[in-house]
Design an enzyme around this catalytic site. Structure first.
Site, PDB file in Angstrom:
ATOM      1  N   CYS A 127      25.981  37.132  66.846  1.00 55.72           N
ATOM      2  CA  CYS A 127      26.280  38.534  67.147  1.00 55.72           C
ATOM      3  C   CYS A 127      25.053  39.434  67.080  1.00 55.72           C
ATOM      4  O   CYS A 127      24.796  40.216  67.996  1.00 55.72           O
ATOM      5  CB  CYS A 127      27.390  39.061  66.241  1.00 55.72           C
ATOM      6  SG  CYS A 127      26.991  39.166  64.484  1.00 55.72           S
ATOM      7  N   HIS A 140      29.570  41.470  60.914  1.00 55.89           N
ATOM      8  CA  HIS A 140      29.561  41.223  62.356  1.00 55.89           C
ATOM      9  C   HIS A 140      29.189  42.530  63.047  1.00 55.89           C
ATOM     10  O   HIS A 140      29.529  43.606  62.568  1.00 55.89           O
ATOM     11  CB  HIS A 140      30.954  40.758  62.808  1.00 55.89           C
ATOM     12  CG  HIS A 140      31.024  40.364  64.236  1.00 55.89           C
ATOM     13  ND1 HIS A 140      30.517  39.173  64.706  1.00 55.89           N
ATOM     14  CD2 HIS A 140      31.541  41.004  65.316  1.00 55.89           C
ATOM     15  CE1 HIS A 140      30.717  39.106  66.017  1.00 55.89           C
ATOM     16  NE2 HIS A 140      31.329  40.203  66.415  1.00 55.89           N
ATOM     17  N   HIS A 144      30.438  41.846  72.276  1.00 55.02           N
ATOM     18  CA  HIS A 144      29.869  41.119  71.132  1.00 55.02           C
ATOM     19  C   HIS A 144      29.895  39.623  71.381  1.00 55.02           C
ATOM     20  O   HIS A 144      30.475  39.146  72.355  1.00 55.02           O
ATOM     21  CB  HIS A 144      30.651  41.457  69.853  1.00 55.02           C
ATOM     22  CG  HIS A 144      32.079  41.019  69.870  1.00 55.02           C
ATOM     23  ND1 HIS A 144      32.588  40.136  68.962  1.00 55.02           N
ATOM     24  CD2 HIS A 144      33.118  41.327  70.689  1.00 55.02           C
ATOM     25  CE1 HIS A 144      33.875  39.937  69.203  1.00 55.02           C
ATOM     26  NE2 HIS A 144      34.221  40.648  70.254  1.00 55.02           N
TER      27      HIS A 144
END
Length: 171
Positions: free
Chosen positions: A79, A130, A142
């Site tokens: 990510c 994240h 993402h």
């Protein structure tokens, strides 16, 4: 039996770590490196229509690229690596590599005030973090550990409960 135990350990480790990248080996960094501009054209992050166009372009070029922790290519990417690559190649902005340091950048922005290009952060486990990039209408781009590079909704069950904060990089 041993294979299933190892498999469970690997899954548990990935779940706990999430996408929290660590600085390069041998480099001790205690604060987020500054944000700089990539050589060449820079996109004004306040021009949301252009930012959205660039983000959708990035999605079309990377969609379904598999997730790989520490990855930085179309063979696999995590990510924070995807966010770093996206900002550098599409927006002309160089960000730190790790989610931890990306989360220290910019100004906090409320969920209801999000605009294209804002960074959105999630707590994905005990220490896991994240990051994604907000696009529009509650959607963000993402690298998902399940689906690879994708677009998800902030109000989807998992992401809604894991939402942590958002940051705006006014440059």
């Amino acid at each position: 039996m041993k294979k299933s135990i190892w498999f469970m350990i690997v899954l548990l480790t990935i779940g706990l770590v999430g996408c929290s990248s660590i600085p390069e080996k041998g480099k001790k960094v205690t604060h987020a490196p500054g944000v700089t501009h990539a050589p060449g054209a820079k996109v004004d992050l306040e021009k949301t229509s252009l930012v959205k166009k660039m983000l959708y372009e990035q999605y079309n070029q990377w969609k379904h690229t598999r997730y790989r922790i520490g990855g930085m290519s179309k063979n696999g990417i995590d990510c924070s690596g995807f966010v770093q690559v996206t900002f550098k190649t599409k927006l002309g902005v160089i960000l730190p590599r790790s989610t931890e340091f990306q989360a220290q950048l910019g100004e906090s922005v409320g969920k209801s005030e999000l605009r294209a290009g804002d960074l959105v952060f999630f707590k994905t486990g005990w220490r896991g973090r994240h990051v994604g990039v907000y696009i529009e209408e509650g959607r963000f781009l993402h690298a998902s550990s399940t689906y690879g590079v994708t677009i998800s909704g902030l109000n989807e069950g998992y992401w809604k409960s894991a939402y942590w904060k958002a940051k705006r990089l006014d440059m």
